[in-house]
Design a protein around this motif. Sequence first.
Motif, PDB file in Angstrom:
ATOM      1  N   LYS A  39     -10.257   7.243 -34.360  1.00  0.00           N
ATOM      2  CA  LYS A  39      -9.296   7.923 -35.084  1.00  0.00           C
ATOM      3  C   LYS A  39      -8.200   7.636 -34.803  1.00  0.00           C
ATOM      4  O   LYS A  39      -6.973   7.858 -35.780  1.00  0.00           O
ATOM      5  CB  LYS A  39      -9.635   9.565 -34.938  1.00  0.00           C
ATOM      6  N   PHE A 176     -13.550  18.183  -8.842  1.00  0.00           N
ATOM      7  CA  PHE A 176     -12.405  18.839  -9.362  1.00  0.00           C
ATOM      8  C   PHE A 176     -11.729  18.100 -10.630  1.00  0.00           C
ATOM      9  O   PHE A 176     -11.485  16.943 -10.630  1.00  0.00           O
ATOM     10  CB  PHE A 176     -11.189  18.626  -8.231  1.00  0.00           C
ATOM     11  N   PRO A 179      -6.567  19.068 -14.583  1.00  0.00           N
ATOM     12  CA  PRO A 179      -6.020  20.470 -14.942  1.00  0.00           C
ATOM     13  C   PRO A 179      -5.795  20.292 -16.665  1.00  0.00           C
ATOM     14  O   PRO A 179      -6.120  21.196 -17.338  1.00  0.00           O
ATOM     15  CB  PRO A 179      -4.792  20.704 -14.324  1.00  0.00           C
ATOM     16  N   ALA A 180      -5.439  19.097 -17.046  1.00  0.00           N
ATOM     17  CA  ALA A 180      -5.290  18.954 -18.500  1.00  0.00           C
ATOM     18  C   ALA A 180      -6.511  18.374 -19.327  1.00  0.00           C
ATOM     19  O   ALA A 180      -6.916  19.139 -20.075  1.00  0.00           O
ATOM     20  CB  ALA A 180      -4.122  17.919 -18.582  1.00  0.00           C
ATOM     21  N   SER A 181      -6.849  17.526 -18.909  1.00  0.00           N
ATOM     22  CA  SER A 181      -8.039  16.677 -19.580  1.00  0.00           C
ATOM     23  C   SER A 181      -9.507  17.281 -19.372  1.00  0.00           C
ATOM     24  O   SER A 181     -10.360  17.532 -20.019  1.00  0.00           O
ATOM     25  CB  SER A 181      -7.956  15.437 -19.400  1.00  0.00           C
ATOM     26  N   ARG A 182      -9.706  18.107 -18.099  1.00  0.00           N
ATOM     27  CA  ARG A 182     -10.811  18.510 -17.828  1.00  0.00           C
ATOM     28  C   ARG A 182     -11.780  17.491 -17.283  1.00  0.00           C
ATOM     29  O   ARG A 182     -13.027  17.655 -17.013  1.00  0.00           O
ATOM     30  CB  ARG A 182     -11.425  19.468 -18.489  1.00  0.00           C
ATOM     31  N   TYR A 183     -11.565  16.230 -17.103  1.00  0.00           N
ATOM     32  CA  TYR A 183     -12.229  15.051 -16.769  1.00  0.00           C
ATOM     33  C   TYR A 183     -12.319  15.205 -15.143  1.00  0.00           C
ATOM     34  O   TYR A 183     -11.158  15.814 -14.803  1.00  0.00           O
ATOM     35  CB  TYR A 183     -11.624  13.536 -17.298  1.00  0.00           C
ATOM     36  N   LEU A 242       0.597  11.590 -12.964  1.00  0.00           N
ATOM     37  CA  LEU A 242       1.392  12.894 -13.456  1.00  0.00           C
ATOM     38  C   LEU A 242       0.728  14.054 -12.672  1.00  0.00           C
ATOM     39  O   LEU A 242       1.396  14.918 -12.302  1.00  0.00           O
ATOM     40  CB  LEU A 242       1.526  13.041 -14.693  1.00  0.00           C
ATOM     41  N   HIS A 243      -0.680  14.089 -12.503  1.00  0.00           N
ATOM     42  CA  HIS A 243      -1.284  14.966 -11.968  1.00  0.00           C
ATOM     43  C   HIS A 243      -1.600  15.077 -10.740  1.00  0.00           C
ATOM     44  O   HIS A 243      -2.043  16.226 -10.156  1.00  0.00           O
ATOM     45  CB  HIS A 243      -2.709  15.082 -12.843  1.00  0.00           C
ATOM     46  N   GLY A 244      -1.145  13.872  -9.920  1.00  0.00           N
ATOM     47  CA  GLY A 244      -1.206  14.031  -8.432  1.00  0.00           C
ATOM     48  C   GLY A 244      -1.382  12.525  -7.773  1.00  0.00           C
ATOM     49  O   GLY A 244      -1.796  11.717  -8.661  1.00  0.00           O
ATOM     50  N   TYR A 248      -3.138  13.305  -2.667  1.00  0.00           N
ATOM     51  CA  TYR A 248      -3.570  14.688  -2.957  1.00  0.00           C
ATOM     52  C   TYR A 248      -5.213  14.251  -3.321  1.00  0.00           C
ATOM     53  O   TYR A 248      -5.992  14.792  -3.244  1.00  0.00           O
ATOM     54  CB  TYR A 248      -3.020  15.246  -4.043  1.00  0.00           C
ATOM     55  N   LEU A 252      -8.549  15.644  -2.489  1.00  0.00           N
ATOM     56  CA  LEU A 252      -9.673  16.352  -3.184  1.00  0.00           C
ATOM     57  C   LEU A 252     -11.069  15.639  -3.036  1.00  0.00           C
ATOM     58  O   LEU A 252     -12.187  16.325  -3.029  1.00  0.00           O
ATOM     59  CB  LEU A 252      -9.306  16.174  -4.622  1.00  0.00           C
TER      60      LEU A 252
ATOM     61  N   TYR B 710      -3.546  16.213 -25.085  1.00  0.00           N
ATOM     62  CA  TYR B 710      -4.189  17.116 -24.167  1.00  0.00           C
ATOM     63  C   TYR B 710      -4.685  16.652 -23.153  1.00  0.00           C
ATOM     64  O   TYR B 710      -5.064  17.115 -22.070  1.00  0.00           O
ATOM     65  CB  TYR B 710      -4.821  17.941 -25.033  1.00  0.00           C
ATOM     66  N   MET B 711      -4.676  15.137 -23.086  1.00  0.00           N
ATOM     67  CA  MET B 711      -5.126  14.604 -21.847  1.00  0.00           C
ATOM     68  C   MET B 711      -4.165  14.806 -20.597  1.00  0.00           C
ATOM     69  O   MET B 711      -4.599  14.790 -19.680  1.00  0.00           O
ATOM     70  CB  MET B 711      -5.441  13.193 -22.142  1.00  0.00           C
ATOM     71  N   TYR B 713      -1.113  16.960 -21.374  1.00  0.00           N
ATOM     72  CA  TYR B 713      -0.137  18.114 -21.295  1.00  0.00           C
ATOM     73  C   TYR B 713      -1.412  19.282 -21.221  1.00  0.00           C
ATOM     74  O   TYR B 713      -2.102  19.501 -21.962  1.00  0.00           O
ATOM     75  CB  TYR B 713       0.329  18.340 -22.591  1.00  0.00           C
ATOM     76  N   GLN B 714      -1.196  20.013 -19.957  1.00  0.00           N
ATOM     77  CA  GLN B 714      -2.116  21.067 -19.891  1.00  0.00           C
ATOM     78  C   GLN B 714      -2.040  22.328 -20.398  1.00  0.00           C
ATOM     79  O   GLN B 714      -0.757  23.001 -20.390  1.00  0.00           O
ATOM     80  CB  GLN B 714      -2.287  21.470 -18.250  1.00  0.00           C
ATOM     81  N   ARG B 717      -6.212  27.962 -20.767  1.00  0.00           N
ATOM     82  CA  ARG B 717      -7.431  28.637 -21.585  1.00  0.00           C
ATOM     83  C   ARG B 717      -7.875  29.891 -21.095  1.00  0.00           C
ATOM     84  O   ARG B 717      -7.656  30.364 -19.881  1.00  0.00           O
ATOM     85  CB  ARG B 717      -8.436  27.407 -20.847  1.00  0.00           C
ATOM     86  N   ALA B 775      -1.613  19.918  -7.399  1.00  0.00           N
ATOM     87  CA  ALA B 775      -1.104  19.062  -6.574  1.00  0.00           C
ATOM     88  C   ALA B 775       0.198  19.500  -5.856  1.00  0.00           C
ATOM     89  O   ALA B 775       0.498  19.439  -4.455  1.00  0.00           O
ATOM     90  CB  ALA B 775      -0.643  17.868  -7.344  1.00  0.00           C
ATOM     91  N   TRP B 778      -0.656  22.408  -3.570  1.00  0.00           N
ATOM     92  CA  TRP B 778      -1.646  21.995  -2.320  1.00  0.00           C
ATOM     93  C   TRP B 778      -0.457  21.062  -1.407  1.00  0.00           C
ATOM     94  O   TRP B 778      -0.303  21.490  -0.200  1.00  0.00           O
ATOM     95  CB  TRP B 778      -2.515  20.766  -2.818  1.00  0.00           C
TER      96      TRP B 778
END
Lengths: 266, 791
Positions: A39, A176, A179-183, A242-244, A248, A252, B710-711, B713-714, B717, B775, B778
């Motif tokens: 897509k 863990f 936080p954004a993608s939940r992967y 960006l997420h850590g 970190y 985890l 959204y991957m 940008y959180q 929920r 992060a 922590w």
Amino acid sequence: MYAFDYRRPSALDEVVSLLGGLEEPKLLAGGQTLLPTLKQRLAQPGTLVDLAGIPGLADIAAEGGGVRIGAMATHARVATSDVVRAAIPALAELAAVIGDPAVRNRGTIGGSVANNDPTADYPAACLALGAMIVTTARRIPADEFFAGLFETALGEDEVIVAIEFPRPELAAYRKFRNPASRYAMAGVFVARTGEGVRVAVTGAGQSGVFRWGAAEAALTDDFTAAALESVPLDASDLMSDLHGGADYRAQLVKVMAKRAVEAAAR
Amino acid sequence: MNASTVTPIGAPVRRKEDKRFITGKGRYTDDLSRPGQAHAYFLRSPYAHARIRTIDTAAAAEMPGVVGVLTGRDLAQDGLGGLICGWMINSKDGSPMRAGAHPALAVDTVRYVGDHVAVVIAETLNLAKDAAAALAVEYEVLPAVPDLAVAQAQGAAQIHEAAPNNTVFEWELGDRAAVEAAFAQAAHVTEIDIVNNRLAPNPMEPRAAIGEYDAGDEAYTLWTTSQNPHVARLVLSAFVGLAPENKLRVIAPDVGGGFGSKIFIYAEETVCAWAAKKVGRPVKWTCERGEAFLCDAHGRDHVTKGRLALDAQGKILGFQVKTIANMGAYLSTFASCVPTYLYATLLSGQYAIPAIYCEVDAVYTNTAPVDAYRGAGRPEATFLVERIVDKAARELGIDPAEMRRRNFITAFPHQTPVIMCYDAGDYAASLDKALEMADYAGFPARRAEAERRGKLRGIGLSNYIEACGIAPSAAVGSLGAGVGLWESAEVRVNPTGNVEVLTGSHSHGQGHETTFAQLVSARLGIPIDQVTVIHGDTDKVQFGMGTYGSRSGAVGMSAIVKALDKVEAKAKKIAAHILEASEGDIEFKDGRFSVAGTDRGLAFAEVALNAYVAHKFPTSEIEPGLKEGAFYDPTNFTFPAGCHVCELEVDPETGTTEIVNWIAVDDFGTVINPMIVEGQVHGGIAQGVGQALMERVAYDGEGQLVTGSYMDYQMPRAEDFPAFKVGMTETRCPSNPLGMKGCGEAGAIAAPPAVINALADALGTQDISMPATPAKVWAIAQARVTRQAAE
């Protein structure tokens, strides 16, 4: 989305011959990664070869104490399979926390393993449980299958048929979520067998899923969370974004490993 | 009719519109198709700052299915003007703000990633995308300035010639000398540095537009996702020059959320309308989520230094603020008023502060435009005030609740040093109720219990105030607004006694079809399903100002009340004739007109029928029909206020923050439908917590958007929240007939400082920036362990 042709063969040998004969074919095995990619015009396959029409490819059966899971079994089926829950409850629990309900009802184990996304859950289970990847051409041990980010040992015309998981004495998976993608940002599968302990880590490594040797050695001696306290993990091999940062993620990995050990020993 | 069929004010009646929405029968812009429509795709700049040397459209125009390829030069050739910013701000030195041109399609320069380079219109979206790939654009890449903090620095690349040093204005409010005097006698000074993080609005429905041109009528129609269709028409007509107002119809059908981002007049909608005539086909565009991240106006994005002067007892003596506000690459429709009059005017919070002085520099950067987003300026003000007051309390060793109590405004009306005159409120009542609901006194025991589980528990307060019900037209005019901010309504009573209400407000999730009907039902004594609310179509509804700033209740419904007053007055005249009584003896109650002291009377529907039949009253004195309109201009802002309490636990091993309890005690004045109001509070808190813990739009050093999906940008929920405990206190707003204040933004304003104050409490440090991601938390928790080990 670019235009593509679509085929839905009804036998595996037909799939193999299509893969050999078509321009830019791509297997469709649930499509939970592939369709969003299409897509966004990030892929332009000539033909999608859909595996959904092949009889028996989603079967789940007990085998040699462990389980054999057909490549087209959805995550939801694995999560709720009595066979899987009886033999390897940790594997069913892993399947139950992949993505969201929509993903779990369309995505398949074969699709996930073949894609080898560095943040996917199944590769950690395959590696920690010492699974065998059964293809149309051969049997590939998990240790030889995962070959870096989105890379596997699969050949051009080779299709995953099933994955065989031996039954561990104890096993658990803890992750863990990003936080954004939940992967998985750090997912750790711990399994103890008669031959020792295997620890596989997904989501954190720069080169995808990996085994954490030092933790395996420590846990083989002493299968407790405390045994991991001073086990080193080289952060320089871990992802940073960006997420850590890598430090970190190292933290985890250690925390998830401890929690997995606690859960497995429970 | 009897009163039991009436839906009274204060009833938590279910939303009339929900059946349509939850059964898939809503009609959003993208659900609509026009005969012969073609599809637009916008080619966007891949660079944050570049000169466009050439655009070669020839190959693209030859691609299959292409209907047209248009650029900024085509727009300019047709004499269309650029997009505007409708609020003039003057700098300290009196000079007007320095705004650069904002063409809908770039002419020679692109100024942010996603800026509009060209539009391709084709038979399908896929064909338009194929053709866009064949557009040959030669760029000369220029140095980019994506970072707010260095945009004004010497040597920084210049984004608009009109704005030297990338500075749009250097504005001030308040009394600098008085503040300096306050600091001179302060026993204690608390300082804080704040980054108010940039947010993407993320309404569930992305923007969309269909432009259509009728060559016979020589008139345009634009279906679009707008919170204010009349304002869109006015701007497109009077400033962009698309067509005269009477030749342009703007329709905003069902709209799935806006949060401010659909107030503004954007490039894509403008181009769709213009291009429809150009290519002779209706032109449709629906924003993809990735485009929304790039191009929907973002919110917040301030860097602020605050200083608070206090006496030894914690009484606030003065407050000094310096803020740099990011405007992005262009001034969006209302961008300039957000960090000025919607921000600095709320810096007094709920507190009696004798002297306040605030300076705001607005700067251009090579990023998407920044404009109003749920709360718009007021969350930024509240975050600053509630953080610095909390920090001051901890520095002085005063309980944060007690600190607030010592400084509350207690007498009304209260003139603040920053323009606003608070009309009513009882801040102690909200605080008391919130503390009781939160079992504030029991917190130390809960913290000790959490510690035994290895968790760090914290509690945080936020005593917010906002200015809603925008706004008195003359007042905002004197502050630079280009429009008045009244609202309009028309109440059309049909011969059979049911009613249509045409409102200038616009519902895009707020539930106006229910709340407004509830008001009419209660007033006229007719069942709520006999009232239909019509909005969002400039051909149906009289000019209106639309919905934003929590104004639809206080301003929009006040206009309906005025119209209802007129309907009732006329109906009484008619009833008096029929009942052969004097007009002064007619009473209207529970849907019935009766002659005082008798049992003679008429139902509302009977009077309505007679109004149209017009047999029984002299039409030389009373016109037939029963339809009245009104325009309501508020006399003051309204001032919703309250107290939110956040209690949370941090897992020091992973940095995860879990909100374990949330108390919201709000004073919204009169509440029409408490269920809808509670929903607004819930949604606002979720967005506020999103800002505090999760959301951040990030650009890299080259101005590439890092958080483009959204991957990365959180979003908040449902699983991130406990069940909110919502309480109310009530002081009526004295300035409007219903006593309403507004509820739409409160949660988003209140929540961020409540979260960060609670985290500061849990972690024992004030140095926590938003979003406080796992992060980040922590790392702070680690430092705390190290610190404690050292002690």
